[in-house]
Design a protein around this motif. Structure first.
Motif, PDB file in Angstrom:
ATOM      1  N   GLN A  55     -14.584  -1.465  13.093  1.00  0.00           N
ATOM      2  CA  GLN A  55     -14.115  -0.265  13.771  1.00  0.00           C
ATOM      3  C   GLN A  55     -13.358   0.672  12.840  1.00  0.00           C
ATOM      4  OE1 GLN A  55     -12.341  -3.126  16.612  1.00  0.00           O
ATOM      5  NE2 GLN A  55     -12.846  -1.604  18.172  1.00  0.00           N
ATOM      6  N   ARG A  56     -12.847   0.079  11.780  1.00  0.00           N
ATOM      7  CA  ARG A  56     -12.075   0.843  10.804  1.00  0.00           C
ATOM      8  C   ARG A  56     -12.350   0.305   9.403  1.00  0.00           C
ATOM      9  NH1 ARG A  56      -8.674   5.376  12.035  1.00  0.00           N
ATOM     10  NH2 ARG A  56      -8.031   5.216  14.224  1.00  0.00           N
ATOM     11  N   PRO A  57     -12.196   1.137   8.364  1.00  0.00           N
ATOM     12  CA  PRO A  57     -12.300   0.632   6.996  1.00  0.00           C
ATOM     13  C   PRO A  57     -11.090  -0.236   6.671  1.00  0.00           C
ATOM     14  CG  PRO A  57     -11.595   2.914   6.972  1.00  0.00           C
ATOM     15  CD  PRO A  57     -11.952   2.589   8.401  1.00  0.00           C
ATOM     16  N   LEU A  58     -11.197  -1.031   5.642  1.00  0.00           N
ATOM     17  CA  LEU A  58     -10.114  -1.934   5.253  1.00  0.00           C
ATOM     18  C   LEU A  58      -8.808  -1.174   5.032  1.00  0.00           C
ATOM     19  CD1 LEU A  58      -9.209  -4.793   4.449  1.00  0.00           C
ATOM     20  CD2 LEU A  58      -9.992  -4.287   2.120  1.00  0.00           C
ATOM     21  N   GLU A  59      -8.899   0.014   4.456  1.00  0.00           N
ATOM     22  CA  GLU A  59      -7.701   0.794   4.137  1.00  0.00           C
ATOM     23  C   GLU A  59      -6.916   1.232   5.367  1.00  0.00           C
ATOM     24  OE1 GLU A  59     -10.212   0.786   0.547  1.00  0.00           O
ATOM     25  OE2 GLU A  59     -10.584   1.063   2.700  1.00  0.00           O
ATOM     26  N   PHE A  60      -7.500   1.128   6.537  1.00  0.00           N
ATOM     27  CA  PHE A  60      -6.762   1.439   7.762  1.00  0.00           C
ATOM     28  C   PHE A  60      -5.514   0.574   7.872  1.00  0.00           C
ATOM     29  CE2 PHE A  60      -6.200   0.309  12.364  1.00  0.00           C
ATOM     30  CZ  PHE A  60      -5.593   1.492  12.752  1.00  0.00           C
ATOM     31  N   ALA A  61      -5.573  -0.632   7.302  1.00  0.00           N
ATOM     32  CA  ALA A  61      -4.413  -1.529   7.341  1.00  0.00           C
ATOM     33  C   ALA A  61      -3.193  -0.900   6.669  1.00  0.00           C
ATOM     34  CB  ALA A  61      -4.750  -2.860   6.671  1.00  0.00           C
ATOM     35  N   ASN A  62      -3.416  -0.047   5.688  1.00  0.00           N
ATOM     36  CA  ASN A  62      -2.301   0.569   4.973  1.00  0.00           C
ATOM     37  C   ASN A  62      -1.522   1.552   5.838  1.00  0.00           C
ATOM     38  OD1 ASN A  62      -3.063  -0.826   2.631  1.00  0.00           O
ATOM     39  ND2 ASN A  62      -4.442   0.810   1.999  1.00  0.00           N
ATOM     40  N   GLU A  63      -2.173   2.158   6.805  1.00  0.00           N
ATOM     41  CA  GLU A  63      -1.512   3.157   7.649  1.00  0.00           C
ATOM     42  C   GLU A  63      -1.185   2.641   9.039  1.00  0.00           C
ATOM     43  OE1 GLU A  63      -4.818   5.966   9.476  1.00  0.00           O
ATOM     44  OE2 GLU A  63      -5.176   5.703   7.341  1.00  0.00           O
ATOM     45  N   ALA A  64      -1.721   1.480   9.406  1.00  0.00           N
ATOM     46  CA  ALA A  64      -1.503   0.926  10.742  1.00  0.00           C
ATOM     47  C   ALA A  64      -0.028   0.562  10.935  1.00  0.00           C
ATOM     48  CB  ALA A  64      -2.378  -0.299  10.952  1.00  0.00           C
ATOM     49  N   ASP A  65       0.374   0.491  12.191  1.00  0.00           N
ATOM     50  CA  ASP A  65       1.739   0.077  12.511  1.00  0.00           C
ATOM     51  C   ASP A  65       1.911  -1.435  12.384  1.00  0.00           C
ATOM     52  OD1 ASP A  65       2.627   2.761  13.439  1.00  0.00           O
ATOM     53  OD2 ASP A  65       1.117   2.398  14.991  1.00  0.00           O
ATOM     54  N   ALA A  66       0.814  -2.153  12.579  1.00  0.00           N
ATOM     55  CA  ALA A  66       0.848  -3.613  12.514  1.00  0.00           C
ATOM     56  C   ALA A  66      -0.466  -4.119  11.934  1.00  0.00           C
ATOM     57  CB  ALA A  66       1.078  -4.201  13.901  1.00  0.00           C
ATOM     58  N   VAL A  67      -0.397  -5.286  11.282  1.00  0.00           N
ATOM     59  CA  VAL A  67      -1.570  -5.851  10.604  1.00  0.00           C
ATOM     60  C   VAL A  67      -1.625  -7.345  10.880  1.00  0.00           C
ATOM     61  CG1 VAL A  67      -2.756  -6.157   8.398  1.00  0.00           C
ATOM     62  CG2 VAL A  67      -1.301  -4.139   8.754  1.00  0.00           C
ATOM     63  N   ILE A  68      -2.835  -7.838  11.146  1.00  0.00           N
ATOM     64  CA  ILE A  68      -3.040  -9.281  11.318  1.00  0.00           C
ATOM     65  C   ILE A  68      -4.128  -9.752  10.367  1.00  0.00           C
ATOM     66  CG2 ILE A  68      -4.014 -11.029  12.855  1.00  0.00           C
ATOM     67  CD1 ILE A  68      -2.470  -9.910  15.120  1.00  0.00           C
ATOM     68  N   PHE A  69      -3.838 -10.822   9.644  1.00  0.00           N
ATOM     69  CA  PHE A  69      -4.813 -11.468   8.770  1.00  0.00           C
ATOM     70  C   PHE A  69      -5.243 -12.793   9.400  1.00  0.00           C
ATOM     71  CE2 PHE A  69      -2.426  -8.877   5.750  1.00  0.00           C
ATOM     72  CZ  PHE A  69      -3.426  -8.358   4.934  1.00  0.00           C
ATOM     73  N   LEU A  88     -10.836  -6.673  -3.438  1.00  0.00           N
ATOM     74  CA  LEU A  88     -10.544  -6.355  -2.042  1.00  0.00           C
ATOM     75  C   LEU A  88      -9.050  -6.208  -1.780  1.00  0.00           C
ATOM     76  CD1 LEU A  88     -13.137  -8.616  -0.200  1.00  0.00           C
ATOM     77  CD2 LEU A  88     -13.207  -6.141  -0.518  1.00  0.00           C
ATOM     78  N   LEU A  89      -8.248  -7.146  -2.290  1.00  0.00           N
ATOM     79  CA  LEU A  89      -6.812  -7.078  -2.031  1.00  0.00           C
ATOM     80  C   LEU A  89      -6.171  -5.891  -2.741  1.00  0.00           C
ATOM     81  CD1 LEU A  89      -5.533 -10.773  -1.971  1.00  0.00           C
ATOM     82  CD2 LEU A  89      -6.294  -9.310  -0.092  1.00  0.00           C
ATOM     83  N   ASP A  90      -6.800  -5.416  -3.804  1.00  0.00           N
ATOM     84  CA  ASP A  90      -6.282  -4.258  -4.518  1.00  0.00           C
ATOM     85  C   ASP A  90      -6.321  -3.005  -3.647  1.00  0.00           C
ATOM     86  OD1 ASP A  90      -5.356  -2.976  -7.009  1.00  0.00           O
ATOM     87  OD2 ASP A  90      -7.298  -1.964  -6.954  1.00  0.00           O
ATOM     88  N   ARG A  91      -7.125  -3.045  -2.600  1.00  0.00           N
ATOM     89  CA  ARG A  91      -7.250  -1.897  -1.699  1.00  0.00           C
ATOM     90  C   ARG A  91      -6.155  -1.873  -0.644  1.00  0.00           C
ATOM     91  NH1 ARG A  91     -13.571  -2.372  -0.114  1.00  0.00           N
ATOM     92  NH2 ARG A  91     -12.964  -0.757   1.415  1.00  0.00           N
ATOM     93  N   LEU A  92      -5.304  -2.893  -0.630  1.00  0.00           N
ATOM     94  CA  LEU A  92      -4.248  -2.988   0.375  1.00  0.00           C
ATOM     95  C   LEU A  92      -2.878  -2.757  -0.234  1.00  0.00           C
ATOM     96  CD1 LEU A  92      -5.497  -6.118   2.345  1.00  0.00           C
ATOM     97  CD2 LEU A  92      -5.679  -3.720   3.038  1.00  0.00           C
ATOM     98  N   GLN A  93      -2.137  -1.840   0.346  1.00  0.00           N
ATOM     99  CA  GLN A  93      -0.738  -1.603  -0.025  1.00  0.00           C
ATOM    100  C   GLN A  93       0.073  -1.601   1.267  1.00  0.00           C
ATOM    101  OE1 GLN A  93      -3.075   1.010  -1.349  1.00  0.00           O
ATOM    102  NE2 GLN A  93      -3.482  -0.527  -2.923  1.00  0.00           N
ATOM    103  N   LEU A  94       0.538  -2.775   1.644  1.00  0.00           N
ATOM    104  CA  LEU A  94       1.248  -2.927   2.910  1.00  0.00           C
ATOM    105  C   LEU A  94       2.758  -2.840   2.694  1.00  0.00           C
ATOM    106  CD1 LEU A  94      -0.863  -5.788   4.527  1.00  0.00           C
ATOM    107  CD2 LEU A  94      -1.293  -3.330   4.480  1.00  0.00           C
ATOM    108  N   ASP A  95       3.471  -2.491   3.756  1.00  0.00           N
ATOM    109  CA  ASP A  95       4.908  -2.271   3.665  1.00  0.00           C
ATOM    110  C   ASP A  95       5.622  -2.912   4.851  1.00  0.00           C
ATOM    111  OD1 ASP A  95       7.473  -1.393   3.330  1.00  0.00           O
ATOM    112  OD2 ASP A  95       7.032   0.743   3.597  1.00  0.00           O
ATOM    113  N   PRO A  96       6.208  -4.098   4.665  1.00  0.00           N
ATOM    114  CA  PRO A  96       6.894  -4.761   5.780  1.00  0.00           C
ATOM    115  C   PRO A  96       8.142  -4.026   6.260  1.00  0.00           C
ATOM    116  CG  PRO A  96       7.186  -5.966   3.723  1.00  0.00           C
ATOM    117  CD  PRO A  96       6.169  -4.915   3.445  1.00  0.00           C
ATOM    118  N   LEU A  97       8.610  -3.049   5.527  1.00  0.00           N
ATOM    119  CA  LEU A  97       9.729  -2.249   6.004  1.00  0.00           C
ATOM    120  C   LEU A  97       9.279  -1.287   7.097  1.00  0.00           C
ATOM    121  CD1 LEU A  97      11.558  -1.365   2.671  1.00  0.00           C
ATOM    122  CD2 LEU A  97      12.138  -3.142   4.333  1.00  0.00           C
ATOM    123  N   ARG A  98       7.986  -0.993   7.111  1.00  0.00           N
ATOM    124  CA  ARG A  98       7.438  -0.055   8.089  1.00  0.00           C
ATOM    125  C   ARG A  98       6.482  -0.735   9.061  1.00  0.00           C
ATOM    126  NH1 ARG A  98       2.736   2.582   8.388  1.00  0.00           N
ATOM    127  NH2 ARG A  98       2.089   1.851   6.342  1.00  0.00           N
TER     128      ARG A  98
END
Length: 209
Positions: A55-69, A88-98
């Protein structure tokens, strides 16, 4: 309150991890929640050969409010690409502060490789435990564990704990209970929901409601 959730799924994903979380979280759709499968390609195939459209590209995880692996057959191979350009993991920049971030089984390994666990102990399944330990994480014998906005779970059916924790943390326990109640088994709904929320309650600093 609108909450966008990325349920990350790679080829070989475990259906329980992905679909249980997706289905439960979307029971808060009337409150503005929307959980969607985020994948690196337009279609992704599960460990049992079920192919679904992302439903979304992998990079959607970077802007989502919440992420589940969730877990998957190729999580270890994907984890080995951590820190390498173009993987693949290089495409993810997640932020637990947000963001609110959770994972289960081998999905916990991906979280570890992304540097999301720090010194936090984690729950995972028996198969993934040696890999998670090798990644420098202390594994505990519990179905669920969280610290702040980061959570881990072990076992496919532990997806219910991740979903319940995420809902309670961001929408409150009343909203979580109302969402979980229709999905609970008939004849034991109240007891089931109470037990489920009881597992995650010690780890939640939830808003009132």
């Amino acid at each position: 309150m609108s909450v966008r959730v990325a349920v990350v799924a790679f080829d070989g994903f475990d259906e329980l991890d992905t679909f249980v979380a997706l289905g439960l979280l979307n029971r808060l759709a009337a409150s503005g929640w929307k959980a969607e499968i985020a994948s690196p390609a337009s279609h992704v195939t599960s460990m049992n050969g079920v192919t679904v459209q992302a439903q979304r590209p992998l990079e959607f995880a970077n802007e989502a409010d919440a992420v589940i692996f969730g877990s998957g057959l190729y999580a270890r191979a994907i984890a080995e690409g951590a820190g390498k350009s173009g993987t693949l993991l290089d495409r993810l920049q997640l932020d637990p502060l947000r963001q609110t971030i959770g994972g289960q089984c081998s999905g916990v390994l991906l979280m570890a490789r992304l540097g999301l666990l720090a010194d936090m102990p984690a729950s995972t399944d028996a198969l993934s435990k040696p890999w998670v330990v090798q990644a420098g994480v202390r594994v505990i014998d519990a179905p669920f564990h969280a610290r702040g906005p980061v959570a881990t779970a072990g076992g496919g059916l532990a997806a219910q704990y991740l979903a319940a924790w995420m809902m309670a943390r961001r929408a409150g326990f009343d909203a979580a209970a109302q969402a979980l109640h229709p999905a609970a088994p008939v004849g034991e709904k109240d007891e089931y929901v109470a037990r489920l929320l009881g597992v995650v309650r010690p780890f939640v600093d939830a808003p009132a409601g």
